[in-house]
Write a protein that holds these residues in place. Structure first.
Motif, PDB file in Angstrom:
ATOM      1  N   ILE A   9       0.412  -1.261   0.099  1.00  0.00           N
ATOM      2  CA  ILE A   9       0.251   0.030  -0.670  1.00  0.00           C
ATOM      3  C   ILE A   9       0.792   0.823   0.304  1.00  0.00           C
ATOM      4  CG2 ILE A   9      -1.524   1.298   2.060  1.00  0.00           C
ATOM      5  CD1 ILE A   9      -3.198  -0.844   0.253  1.00  0.00           C
ATOM      6  N   ILE A  10       1.654   1.271   1.024  1.00  0.00           N
ATOM      7  CA  ILE A  10       2.478   2.196   0.806  1.00  0.00           C
ATOM      8  C   ILE A  10       3.849   2.753  -0.936  1.00  0.00           C
ATOM      9  CG2 ILE A  10       4.585   3.363   2.294  1.00  0.00           C
ATOM     10  CD1 ILE A  10       2.164   3.571   3.918  1.00  0.00           C
ATOM     11  N   LYS A  11       4.082   1.607  -0.663  1.00  0.00           N
ATOM     12  CA  LYS A  11       5.269   1.315  -2.248  1.00  0.00           C
ATOM     13  C   LYS A  11       3.992   2.300  -3.313  1.00  0.00           C
ATOM     14  CE  LYS A  11       6.598  -2.449  -3.559  1.00  0.00           C
ATOM     15  NZ  LYS A  11       6.902  -3.856  -3.117  1.00  0.00           N
ATOM     16  N   LEU A  12       1.932   1.753  -3.226  1.00  0.00           N
ATOM     17  CA  LEU A  12       1.453   2.357  -4.242  1.00  0.00           C
ATOM     18  C   LEU A  12       1.432   4.155  -4.204  1.00  0.00           C
ATOM     19  CD1 LEU A  12      -1.111  -1.039  -4.533  1.00  0.00           C
ATOM     20  CD2 LEU A  12       0.445   0.376  -6.496  1.00  0.00           C
ATOM     21  N   LEU A  13       1.210   4.455  -2.837  1.00  0.00           N
ATOM     22  CA  LEU A  13       1.345   5.836  -2.661  1.00  0.00           C
ATOM     23  C   LEU A  13       2.532   6.452  -3.061  1.00  0.00           C
ATOM     24  CD1 LEU A  13       0.014   5.491   0.699  1.00  0.00           C
ATOM     25  CD2 LEU A  13      -1.101   6.465  -0.941  1.00  0.00           C
ATOM     26  N   PHE A  14       3.756   5.926  -3.586  1.00  0.00           N
ATOM     27  CA  PHE A  14       4.907   6.573  -4.296  1.00  0.00           C
ATOM     28  C   PHE A  14       4.898   6.269  -6.076  1.00  0.00           C
ATOM     29  CE2 PHE A  14       5.440   7.203  -0.178  1.00  0.00           C
ATOM     30  CZ  PHE A  14       6.470   8.220   0.115  1.00  0.00           C
ATOM     31  N   GLU A  15       4.037   5.830  -6.287  1.00  0.00           N
ATOM     32  CA  GLU A  15       3.838   5.047  -7.831  1.00  0.00           C
ATOM     33  C   GLU A  15       3.497   6.058  -8.354  1.00  0.00           C
ATOM     34  OE1 GLU A  15       4.741   2.555 -10.004  1.00  0.00           O
ATOM     35  OE2 GLU A  15       5.464   2.239  -8.212  1.00  0.00           O
ATOM     36  N   ASN A  16       3.848   7.439  -8.399  1.00  0.00           N
ATOM     37  CA  ASN A  16       2.628   8.941  -9.283  1.00  0.00           C
ATOM     38  C   ASN A  16       1.993   8.845 -10.467  1.00  0.00           C
ATOM     39  OD1 ASN A  16       3.461  11.350  -9.135  1.00  0.00           O
ATOM     40  ND2 ASN A  16       5.202  11.452 -10.842  1.00  0.00           N
ATOM     41  N   ASP A  17       0.625   8.402  -9.377  1.00  0.00           N
ATOM     42  CA  ASP A  17      -0.427   8.045 -10.261  1.00  0.00           C
ATOM     43  C   ASP A  17      -1.593   8.598  -9.246  1.00  0.00           C
ATOM     44  OD1 ASP A  17      -2.778   6.546 -11.273  1.00  0.00           O
ATOM     45  OD2 ASP A  17      -1.553   5.268 -12.144  1.00  0.00           O
TER      46      ASP A  17
ATOM     47  N   LEU B 176      -7.969   6.570  -4.876  1.00  0.00           N
ATOM     48  CA  LEU B 176      -8.190   5.363  -4.045  1.00  0.00           C
ATOM     49  C   LEU B 176      -8.511   4.950  -2.985  1.00  0.00           C
ATOM     50  CD1 LEU B 176     -10.771   2.842  -5.611  1.00  0.00           C
ATOM     51  CD2 LEU B 176      -8.255   1.869  -6.529  1.00  0.00           C
ATOM     52  N   ILE B 177      -6.583   4.959  -2.996  1.00  0.00           N
ATOM     53  CA  ILE B 177      -5.960   4.171  -1.646  1.00  0.00           C
ATOM     54  C   ILE B 177      -6.744   5.158  -0.589  1.00  0.00           C
ATOM     55  CG2 ILE B 177      -4.219   3.986  -0.248  1.00  0.00           C
ATOM     56  CD1 ILE B 177      -2.574   2.892  -2.647  1.00  0.00           C
TER      57      ILE B 177
END
Length: 629
Positions: A480-488, A494-495
């Motif tokens: 979840i934390i990684k997805l916050l830094f996907e620049n999307d 959504l998160i």
């Protein structure tokens, strides 16, 4: 003088970190990232990784990392402003200086700028002011050369109540901010005054060379206050997380793969001046877990060199245990009675000092010699106690071969059966496990209210060492934390729309989640490289490791869903993760209740808990996802 924040942002956005780093490091594409041999430590297998998407770099070997400016600062040993200037010139971007009004800067940057201005002021007082002669005389008596004073930014605070206050006003520096970092004080009448007046000044630097604090040593006999006055802790300075001299020593520590730890500022400065540069100092505090973790980025080999008095020996004993917990190889060097590193190197020179370091003892030999001097082995009861104390630090060591050899060493020395010592070792290991479990729970679980990172990054990334939360919980939260830094932006919305802080179990993840949420709602968008800079250095290293890590977003999930169109995969993966983290949250509560049911004192309590579990099961089945508009 400073470059405006908007201009810095323009330069950063115009630069491509892959292009810049490629000028100094040979990179090759691997997956989404680029890899090469790290320029900051010696290695044969590439662990230096650059992310084009996130515009950051990170070395998985020495943990050095940051954005494009940080790379130039570290590689070329230049200041932040110099890195900005160099990059602007390469890109053909004009840049002008403006007065340092601190407008538009973060709170941290404001405090760093204030400390930098004041450090220059103190240095000028020492080197050029007539009154600074008293401080120059002091340093000359200690054989500290002018070039060394300049190198370490040593300074002098003019004697009087309002000299620094006047300087701050002249520079239009906010006095409240200066109060915050402890440069000035305020009396009962509300009047501000110089806190370090009449003292020699030691600026304290972060590992990347920024002034985070000051230590002031008194010079005058009529000064009845404490020998040293140190800056209070602030958002840029936590005493237990800073090693004095690390910014000067880190390259030599990496090169020699060894660090010497001493106690005082002058000890370190004298050794550095003599050419012994792989030295750091704890300076007024016992070695802490955070300091050991910081040092572990550069080496795992340490020589302790504390004073031979009782306090110094006690400090050595405490430090040995802390360092062993972080898997250091620990040795202790001893100087002749009455000598400290400063006096010794000035009397006998560099070669003799280096010979002393070569003769450094294994921590076990050092402790044994200390107990012998105390007469502990003259009495059977005290001898048994001392041998148990010798076994305790062995229990901390993970390396089974090393552990076995140390037990054999103790066995031979005291003519004791190995089986007997192994039993004592087993007891010590059990005690160590209990202690480690308690500490891990305090640090990692949400009951920890401090938000302190300590060595979370190390603990959570080593499989099998953390039992406080199931690995499935940690791995899901990490994704979840990684997805916050996907620049999307769609993924981020959504998160943030479906996850709350209380859905996360680990405090480090809660801390990151809170910061990202606040920043995103304030700005509406962000660059991952900029966002990472909002955190302390340990959290930055952790975020770099998981966002550009060798283990990328779950391959297993994508392999199980080959039919999903590539542009929708990340969205679907995020939905599944959100559901999973909410389900795990319910599962943990249900399991906790089930355990309580088994141990319930009454049927009434058991029935109440069963009903609660039925309700939790219903909520678990009915988890819904809110989609961003």
């Amino acid at each position: 003088m400073r470059i405006s924040e908007s201009k810095i942002e323009e330069i950063r956005n115009a630069a491509n970190i892959v292009d810049v780093v490629s000028e100094y490091v040979q990179l090759r594409k691997r997956g989404r990232n680029y890899i090469g041999l790290c320029p900051f430590h010696s290695e044969k297998t590439p662990s230096f990784t650059v992310s084009d998407e996130k515009q950051i770099y990170h070395c998985f070997g020495c943990h050095n990392g940051g954005n494009v400016f940080k790379f130039l600062m570290e590689y070329k040993k230049i200041s932040f402003i110099e890195a900005v200037q160099e990059l602007a010139e390469q890109l053909g971007i004009e840049h002008n200086y403006e007065q340092s009004t601190f407008e538009g800067q973060t709170e941290q940057e404001i405090l760093f700028d204030i400390n930098t201005e004041v450090a220059r002021y103190f240095s000028n007082n020492l080197l050029n002011d007539e009154e600074g002669q008293i401080a120059r005389d002091y340093f000359q008596k200690r054989n500290i050369k002018i070039q060394t004073m300049r190198a370490f930014g040593l300074g002098y605070a003019l004697n009087g109540w309002e000299n620094l206050v006047g300087f701050l006003k002249q520079k239009n520096i906010d006095l409240e901010k200066a109060l915050q970092v402890g440069l000035i004080g305020r009396n009962k009448d509300g009047r501000v005054y110089d806190k370090l007046a009449g003292r020699i000044i030691f600026p304290i630097f972060s590992p990347n060379g920024r002034v985070v604090a000051f230590a002031g040593r008194k010079l005058r006999d009529d000064d009845t206050s404490a020998k040293y006055i140190n800056s209070p802790e602030s958002i840029i300075y936590v005493k237990g997380r800073v090693l004095y001299g690390l910014s000067f020593a880190k390259d030599e520590i990496r090169k020699l793969d060894k660090a010497i730890i001493v106690e005082g500022y002058i000890d370190l400065i004298s050794l550095y001046q003599a050419g012994i540069k792989n030295v750091v100092a704890v300076s007024g505090t016992a070695l802490t877990d955070d300091q050991a973790q910081l040092l572990s980025r550069y080496t795992k080999n340490v020589v302790l060199l504390f004073d031979a008095d009782t306090a110094g020996i006690t400090a050595s004993m405490r430090s040995i245990e802390i360092l062993l917990r972080k898997d250091f190889d620990v040795k202790i060097a001893t100087l002749p009675s009455g000598e400290d590193p400063d006096s010794f190197v000035n009397k006998y020179g560099r070669e003799e000092f280096e010979e002393t370091i070569k003769r450094a003892e294994n921590f076990l030999e050092y402790q044994t010699a200390y107990y012998e001097k105390q007469g502990m082995f003259d009495d059977p009861t005290k001898a048994a106690e001392a041998i148990r104390d010798l076994v305790k630090p062995v229990a901390i060591i993970d390396d089974e071969l090393k552990k076995n050899l140390l037990i054999k060493n103790i066995s031979r020395k005291f003519n004791l059966r190995e089986k007997l010592l192994e039993k004592e070792l087993e007891k010590a290991i059990e005690l160590e496990k209990k202690t480690a479990k308690t500490q891990t729970q305090r640090i990692l679980l949400k009951e920890d209210k401090t938000g302190s990172l300590n060595d979370i990054a190390q603990k959570v990334l080593i499989p099998g060492k953390v039992k406080s939360v199931p690995s499935q919980v940690y791995n899901t939260e990490k994704e979840i934390i990684k997805l916050l830094f996907e620049n999307d932006q769609t993924i981020i919305k959504l998160i943030l729309q479906n996850i709350e802080n209380e859905n996360l179990e680990l405090e480090i993840h809660r801390k990151i989640f809170r910061t990202v949420k606040d920043y995103f709602f304030e700005k509406g968008d962000y660059n991952p490289a900029d966002l990472i800079l909002l955190f302390d250095e340990d959290t930055q290293a952790y975020l770099r490791e998981i966002t550009i890590e060798q283990y990328t977003l779950s391959h297993t999930w994508f392999e199980r869903h080959p039919s999903i169109e590539s542009e929708n995969r990340l969205f679907r993966y995020t939905i599944d993760l959100i559901k999973k983290i909410k389900q795990l949250h319910f599962d943990m509560k249900i399991a906790e209740n089930q355990k309580a049911i088994e141990n319930a004192d009454s049927e009434e309590i058991a029935i109440s808990l069963m009903k609660e579990n039925q309700e939790l099961e219903r909520k678990r089945r009915e988890i819904k996802i809110d989609f961003p508009a």
